[in-house]
Design an enzyme around this catalytic site. Structure first.
Site, PDB file in Angstrom:
ATOM      1  CB  SER A 124      -0.890   0.037   1.118  1.00  0.00           C
ATOM      2  OG  SER A 124      -1.945   0.953   0.949  1.00  0.00           O
ATOM      3  CG  HIS A 125       0.330   3.814   3.240  1.00  0.00           C
ATOM      4  ND1 HIS A 125      -0.600   2.804   3.467  1.00  0.00           N
ATOM      5  CD2 HIS A 125       0.502   4.212   4.381  1.00  0.00           C
ATOM      6  CE1 HIS A 125      -0.627   2.421   4.775  1.00  0.00           C
ATOM      7  NE2 HIS A 125       0.212   3.401   5.448  1.00  0.00           N
ATOM      8  CG  ASP A 303      -5.809   1.423  -1.543  1.00  0.00           C
ATOM      9  OD1 ASP A 303      -4.651   2.068  -1.378  1.00  0.00           O
ATOM     10  OD2 ASP A 303      -5.869   0.261  -0.786  1.00  0.00           O
ATOM     11  NE  ARG A 304      -3.849   3.979   2.980  1.00  0.00           N
ATOM     12  CZ  ARG A 304      -3.739   4.040   4.014  1.00  0.00           C
ATOM     13  NH1 ARG A 304      -3.471   4.882   4.836  1.00  0.00           N
ATOM     14  NH2 ARG A 304      -3.587   2.707   4.827  1.00  0.00           N
ATOM     15  CE  LYS A 429      -7.629   1.839   1.986  1.00  0.00           C
ATOM     16  NZ  LYS A 429      -7.614   0.602   2.481  1.00  0.00           N
TER      17      LYS A 429
END
Length: 630
Positions: A124-125, A303-304, A429
């Site tokens: 992810s991030h 996704d963010r 998301k």
């Protein structure tokens, strides 16, 4: 056609392969240990029902971070050995997490095949590179993350695994679209490489009025900027924003996906999206050029999202509330009305690396050990739901909880404080969806203004929302530090305490241990927790090993929402812990129209001062200012 053989390879379990809400995340050098990834993949196959493996179609792709290409080849060979019929891979191994969900739900192969699941390769991030993070998670046939029943089975399998299956296939070329055919003991096995953006773009076209957005972007009054932070969002940016919507290519920042995200931290916030923040006029030094009217960023796996106006920051909780308030009028997909809205539970806590650490809650006056899995989210969406008479749900952290509501037709739009926003078009998301949703709202608000008249800006939309629904002043302080000992005892008498648990309204499953809530006689509430590194058997041992005393935190001062959450997140490399994060959340609701226009940091300054003094933050951390302010 290449004929392959299947081998059984002896192996031994690795400690700590427990997938959290976002899968298994570790340092690259942990994943690259011999058999480490193999064990987890085989444990996943063994946890699935036979019909989801043998003869099945699986997606294998991710955000392109370091080690992804090697992992794709390993998973492909193990899939063939376990009887999977075909593998779908995004070109160059790239698919955003939301795009994977879309491919599972929407894509149909030439022979009518549909995917039943996916291995998504992402952390992810979090940063990428040889010395940074890698991750893997499994998504189910609805496009959403595997439920706890599956992840629990995976974890149990990792503790007892003795062998894995692998085929002696050559590495497959994943740089060029096409199909590679093989034959094995159970028949044909195919690997299809396809364009990463086509299925996702098709879905976006079915949701939004792209022509209205195109008109907005073509207006000389409007300017646009998107920053992919060298994440996988760059694989979609040119196709969608430039080729479909007509934006200038110069409006794209950092849109070449890189294995190490260009050496940056692919987290879309005001601290790490520095180039975008500066271009939007929000940097400390300002900018000589006139900022664009609209700016956005997405994280490593796209996704963010972060939404910005000219010299204006939109909080994630305001963003989802505004999308929900305007969706029916501005987005064709929602023209028939919203089914409901949902957010993560506000009094709860989050284990950012639940797969890497156990949580110990330090709460007044006792200490207990259990998992905490929720992040506080502002109540801005609640007010919209009440005003529009929409069904409203508050769930623990984990997009799978939103997915259950969506599968049952109960929820249309959802979001959380950590820059995550989405809808029932997929079961993850979706950062680019959120950007298109905001562009749709701007296009709708300006449909009569593009030829003449004043442009309705991002700031105008937010301030009008506050005037209608009231404003939730909200901020988050992150301190990335080592913590020293301390305790607060100046708290009022406890009059009530409970432990939050969530009963899913769809399937009746219960998620326990979601947070302790204490109410004090003065109206205050207390919640806190300490993250514990694996292998430490008790709070006493933890305190001794890391030079920590008992640690408590006061949350909520009287009726104002002062939230102080203490979380030590120990991110382990091969031998030990590497860091800790303290997070301070503060929210205050204001419905007086004369008081909704203040700067957020100015409005919350008195509460921040109280929080920092009560917690002795500077004394404990040695820091005079947070690492990140949201």
């Amino acid at each position: 056609m290449v004929v392959f053989r299947v081998s059984k390879v002896d192996t031994k379990p690795f400690d700590g392969q427990k997938p959290g809400t976002s899968g298994l995340r570790k340092k690259v050098k942990v994943f690259t240990q011999p058999n480490y990834l193999h064990n987890f993949v085989q444990s996943t196959f063994n946890a699935l029902s036979a019909d989801k493996v043998r003869g099945a179609t699986l997606v294998v792709s991710g955000d392109g971070r370091y080690y992804s290409k090697d992992a794709i080849q390993i998973i492909t060979k193990m899939s063939a050995a376990n009887g999977v019929r075909r593998i779908w891979v995004g070109q160059n191994g790239l698919l955003s997490t939301p795009a994977v969900s879309a491919v599972i739900r929407e894509r149909v192969g030439a022979d009518g095949s549909k995917a039943t699941g996916a291995f998504i390769l992402t952390a992810s991030h979090n940063p990428g590179g040889p010395h940074e993070d890698f991750g893997i998670k499994y998504n189910m046939e609805n496009g959403g993350p595997a439920p706890e029943a599956i992840t629990d089975k995976i974890y149990e399998n990792t503790k007892t695994i003795k062998e894995y299956l692998i085929a002696d296939l050559p590495d497959v070329d994943i740089t060029t679209p096409g199909v590679t055919n093989f034959t094995g003991p159970e028949g044909q096995f195919d690997v299809e490489v396809f364009d990463s953006a086509s299925d996702y773009l098709k879905l976006m076209k079915s949701i939004f009025d792209l022509e209205s957005i195109r008109k907005l972007l073509s207006s000389p009054k409007f300017s646009f900027c998107y920053d992919a932070l060298h994440g996988v969002g760059g694989a979609y940016a040119k196709c969608i924003f430039v080729e479909e919507l007509g934006a200038q290519e110069s409006s794209l920042l950092n849109c070449t996906p890189k294995e190490d995200f260009g050496g940056g931290h692919p987290d879309p916030n005001l601290t790490y999206a520095k180039e975008l923040v500066a271009r939007m006029g929000l940097g400390k030094s300002g900018t000589q050029d006139e900022p664009p009217e609209f700016g956005a960023a997405s994280d490593g796996d796209a996704d963010r999202n972060m939404i910005l106006g000219k010299r204006f920051f939109v909080t994630p909780s305001d963003s989802v509330a505004i999308i929900a308030a305007n969706a029916v009028d501005a987005i064709p997909y929602f023209s028939a009305g919203l089914k409901g809205v949902a957010r993560f539970s506000s009094p709860l806590l989050s284990s950012l690396y639940a797969d890497e650490a156990k949580c110990i809650k330090a709460w007044y006056p006792h200490c207990v050990t259990q998992d905490l899995r929720s992040m506080p989210t502002s109540a801005a969406l609640d007010v919209v739901a009440k005003h529009l008479n929409l069904k409203f749900f508050e769930v623990p952290t984990g997009w799978k909880y939103f997915g259950n509501l969506m599968d049952a037709g109960l929820c249309s739009i959802c979001g959380e404080e950590s820059f995550g926003t989405g809808s029932d078009h997929i079961r993850e998301k979706d950062g680019i969806w959120a950007v298109l949703a905001w562009l749709s709202i701007l296009a709708h608000k300006n449909k009569e203004n593009l030829g003449g008249g004043k442009l309705v800006t991002v700031e105008d939309i937010v301030r009008q929302h506050w005037a209608t629904y009231g404003r939730h002043y909200y901020t988050r302080y992150d301190y990335e530090v080592w913590i020293v000992s301390g305790i607060r005892k100046d708290v009022s008498k406890v009059v009530h305490g409970d432990e939050f648990e969530y009963k899913d309204p769809v399937d009746g499953s219960i998620s326990k241990h979601q947070g302790i809530r204490y109410l004090f006689e003065d109206g205050s509430r207390l919640v806190s927790f300490i993250m514990k590194a694996p292998g430490v058997s008790s709070l006493a041992a933890f305190a001794n090993d890391f030079n920590l005393g008992e640690f408590a935190a006061v949350i909520f001062v009287k009726e104002r929402m002062l939230i102080l959450m203490i979380g030590l997140v120990f991110r382990l490399s091969g031998t030990g812990s590497e860091g800790a994060t303290i997070r301070l959340y503060i929210e205050q609701y204001e419905k007086d129209p004369s008081k909704i226009g203040r700067d957020s940091q100015e409005a919350l300054a008195p509460l921040v001062e109280v929080a920092l003094k009560l917690s002795k933050m500077q004394e404990f951390t040695g820091r005079s200012a947070p690492t990140v302010i949201t």
